[in-house]
Write a protein that holds these residues in place. Structure first.
Motif, PDB file in Angstrom:
ATOM      1  N   LEU A   1       0.833  -1.201   0.000  1.00 46.15           N
ATOM      2  CA  LEU A   1       0.000   0.000   0.000  1.00 46.15           C
ATOM      3  C   LEU A   1       0.868   1.251   0.000  1.00 46.15           C
ATOM      4  O   LEU A   1       1.693   1.458   0.888  1.00 46.15           O
ATOM      5  CB  LEU A   1      -0.920   0.008   1.221  1.00 46.15           C
ATOM      6  N   LEU A   2       0.677   2.095  -1.017  1.00 46.01           N
ATOM      7  CA  LEU A   2       1.360   3.385  -1.114  1.00 46.01           C
ATOM      8  C   LEU A   2       0.388   4.481  -0.691  1.00 46.01           C
ATOM      9  O   LEU A   2      -0.711   4.589  -1.240  1.00 46.01           O
ATOM     10  CB  LEU A   2       1.842   3.636  -2.541  1.00 46.01           C
ATOM     11  N   SER A   3       0.800   5.295   0.291  1.00 44.26           N
ATOM     12  CA  SER A   3      -0.045   6.383   0.796  1.00 44.26           C
ATOM     13  C   SER A   3       0.609   7.716   0.477  1.00 44.26           C
ATOM     14  O   SER A   3       1.786   7.927   0.787  1.00 44.26           O
ATOM     15  CB  SER A   3      -0.253   6.256   2.310  1.00 44.26           C
ATOM     16  N   LEU A   4      -0.154   8.616  -0.145  1.00 48.79           N
ATOM     17  CA  LEU A   4       0.291   9.977  -0.433  1.00 48.79           C
ATOM     18  C   LEU A   4      -0.458  10.927   0.486  1.00 48.79           C
ATOM     19  O   LEU A   4      -1.690  10.853   0.597  1.00 48.79           O
ATOM     20  CB  LEU A   4       0.024  10.343  -1.891  1.00 48.79           C
ATOM     21  N   ALA A   5       0.277  11.821   1.151  1.00 47.78           N
ATOM     22  CA  ALA A   5      -0.338  12.768   2.086  1.00 47.78           C
ATOM     23  C   ALA A   5       0.198  14.166   1.807  1.00 47.78           C
ATOM     24  O   ALA A   5       1.412  14.360   1.678  1.00 47.78           O
ATOM     25  CB  ALA A   5      -0.058  12.367   3.531  1.00 47.78           C
ATOM     26  N   LEU A   6      -0.704  15.133   1.716  1.00 46.66           N
ATOM     27  CA  LEU A   6      -0.360  16.530   1.458  1.00 46.66           C
ATOM     28  C   LEU A   6      -0.684  17.347   2.698  1.00 46.66           C
ATOM     29  O   LEU A   6      -1.794  17.242   3.247  1.00 46.66           O
ATOM     30  CB  LEU A   6      -1.140  17.045   0.246  1.00 46.66           C
TER      31      LEU A   6
ATOM     32  N   LEU B   1       0.201  -1.128  -4.662  1.00 46.52           N
ATOM     33  CA  LEU B   1       1.390  -1.362  -5.474  1.00 46.52           C
ATOM     34  C   LEU B   1       1.258  -2.679  -6.232  1.00 46.52           C
ATOM     35  O   LEU B   1       0.798  -3.680  -5.673  1.00 46.52           O
ATOM     36  CB  LEU B   1       2.640  -1.407  -4.590  1.00 46.52           C
ATOM     37  N   PRO B   2       1.652  -2.700  -7.505  1.00 48.81           N
ATOM     38  CA  PRO B   2       1.593  -3.960  -8.260  1.00 48.81           C
ATOM     39  C   PRO B   2       2.643  -4.945  -7.767  1.00 48.81           C
ATOM     40  O   PRO B   2       3.680  -4.568  -7.220  1.00 48.81           O
ATOM     41  CB  PRO B   2       1.877  -3.516  -9.701  1.00 48.81           C
ATOM     42  N   ARG B   3       2.364  -6.213  -7.972  1.00 47.20           N
ATOM     43  CA  ARG B   3       3.321  -7.244  -7.581  1.00 47.20           C
ATOM     44  C   ARG B   3       4.556  -7.172  -8.476  1.00 47.20           C
ATOM     45  O   ARG B   3       4.455  -7.007  -9.691  1.00 47.20           O
ATOM     46  CB  ARG B   3       2.684  -8.633  -7.683  1.00 47.20           C
ATOM     47  N   GLN B   4       5.725  -7.297  -7.858  1.00 49.06           N
ATOM     48  CA  GLN B   4       6.982  -7.239  -8.597  1.00 49.06           C
ATOM     49  C   GLN B   4       7.339  -8.644  -9.096  1.00 49.06           C
ATOM     50  O   GLN B   4       8.081  -9.382  -8.453  1.00 49.06           O
ATOM     51  CB  GLN B   4       8.092  -6.670  -7.710  1.00 49.06           C
TER      52      GLN B   4
END
Length: 441
Positions: free
Chosen positions: A129-134, A151-154
């Motif tokens: 999980l990628l979290s963007l916070a402003l 996030l996609p699987r690598q």
């Protein structure tokens, strides 16, 4: 909504529709209301707006760079007129901060700030999980400050090369990608081809099966007249220097210096049909991409080993890498989950939806409204995320001036008709008085 309110109000005598919003309906929308219904706009906008929000966000794998992901973020802001402000954008994976960007906003006389677009590279991210916070001090709207992306699987792409005598430069390009960890390659003869062979993408080199099965494919030097491409052969080939570009912005040509290409065209691809031409010569298209039976395909009608300037340049491995990524993009997007706006109603296969904050929602009808921010998944394996991502919501309007402020404006501004009429009346009275005095004298 305005038309429905008008129908309800039409049942009353001297009905009015009040539109309370930060963007109230304009008088020109009265045509949506029945006759006799009056529209009154009530602005509830803030007297001074201060807000910054994320209005777009997406993930993209870098071509020829296994494990490298770019995060594209768009930020918009509105401030008090002619002011500046500083903000911070942080990216975290599973709660651990991986990068921080400082942003600076400068508002014009209307309070609008230039749109800022950022590209954040992620080097082999580990997590889900990628979290963007402003963060902007004094921000009045929190709903547009957070975005979560799965996030996609690598994993390596499984590539199957099918051909009797594959072009050696095709094998060299694939070997380089395999050594970098981007793909795994298996090769078979055409006689061993079966439609049920496991692969993420198939490369057909100089050969096509008699019966086409819908799957992502890259076709190099296709045989003439064989469906689903139906290419028209060119006897002896045609040397093409700097092909014409039909769509320079196509993802397949990302980073490709097409002007440096000198290829030997072996066939003409159809200019009309499911494949969109990308490279063309005076004879017709020889590089095209599109969807056939729901699966993406790239076709290159050229002999790579006999081309003057193609295989031994950086264009060739980049073109192969772009083609493999583009063909498998829909499936990889499904693995990373779909991104939706909040409020979207989805029909899901699963009956239980679990949000990233642990909240669980069950729906016997399989209809679910995305009523909050965050990522989600179902017991059926479906994944996705919901965020505001709306410029119209983040760029807050400002309330119009109050009536007292309008009254305090200079007397020479606004409608001068009453003043002119008063002057004319005074002039007539003065003329009558002078005429009477002179007549008496």
């Amino acid at each position: 909504a305005l038309a429905l309110a008008g129908q309800l109000a039409a049942s009353a005598v001297q009905a009015q529709v009040w539109d309370a919003s930060d963007h109230p309906a304009q008088p020109g929308t009265d045509g949506q209301l029945p006759a006799g219904v009056i529209l009154i706009g009530r602005s509830v906008a803030l007297p001074s707006a201060l807000n910054a929000g994320i209005t777009a966000a997406d993930l993209r794998r870098r071509p020829l760079e296994p494990g490298q992901i770019e995060v594209f973020v768009q930020v918009e802001a509105v401030l008090p007129p002619d002011t500046t402000a500083a903000a911070e954008l942080t990216a975290a994976i599973d709660g651990t901060t991986v990068t921080l960007r400082a942003l600076s906003f400068s508002a014009d006389a209307t309070g609008r700030c230039p749109v800022q677009r950022l590209s954040i590279p992620l080097d082999r991210p580990v997590g889900t999980l990628l979290s963007l916070a402003l963060r902007l001090p004094g921000d009045v709207l929190d709903l547009d400050d957070r975005v979560e992306l799965l996030l996609p699987r690598q994993e390596r792409l499984r590539v199957l090369l099918v051909g009797a005598k594959p072009d050696p430069f095709v094998s060299i390009a694939l070997a380089g990608l395999a050594e970098a960890g981007a793909i795994s390659v298996a090769s078979i003869e055409p006689a061993a081809w079966r439609a049920d062979l496991a692969a993420d993408v198939v490369i057909f080199a100089g050969w096509l099966p008699s019966e086409w099965s819908a799957r992502p494919a890259l076709v190099i030097d296709p045989p003439a007249g064989r469906p689903p491409i139906d290419a028209l052969a060119i006897a002896g080939g045609l040397a093409v220097d700097s092909p014409r570009l039909a769509d320079p912005g196509h993802a397949l040509l990302y980073g490709v210096a097409s002007a440096r290409v000198a290829a030997l065209q072996t066939a003409v691809l159809p200019s009309a049909g499911p494949l969109t031409p990308l490279w063309s010569s005076p004879a017709g298209p020889f590089l095209a991409a599109g969807e056939i039976q729901g699966a993406r395909m790239v076709a290159l009608a050229a002999a790579v080993d006999r081309s003057e300037r193609l295989a031994l340049t950086s264009v060739w491995p980049l073109l192969i890498g772009n083609a493999l990524l583009w063909c498998t993009q829909p499936e990889r997007d499904r693995q990373g989950g779909e991104r939706h706006h909040t409020g979207t109603v989805l029909t899901l296969k699963g009956a239980q939806l679990t949000w990233s904050d642990g909240t669980t929602l069950r729906s016997a009808s399989h209809l679910v409204e995305l009523d909050r921010l965050g990522a989600w998944r179902t017991e059926a394996g479906e994944t996705g995320s919901a965020a505001l991502l709306d410029s119209g919501e983040s760029v807050l309007p400002v309330a119009p001036p109050a009536s007292g402020e309008q009254a305090a404006s200079p007397w020479w501004r606004g409608d001068l008709m009453p003043l002119l009429l008063g002057l004319l009346l005074g002039l007539l009275l003065l003329e009558a008085w002078l005429y009477h005095r002179l007549g008496v004298a």
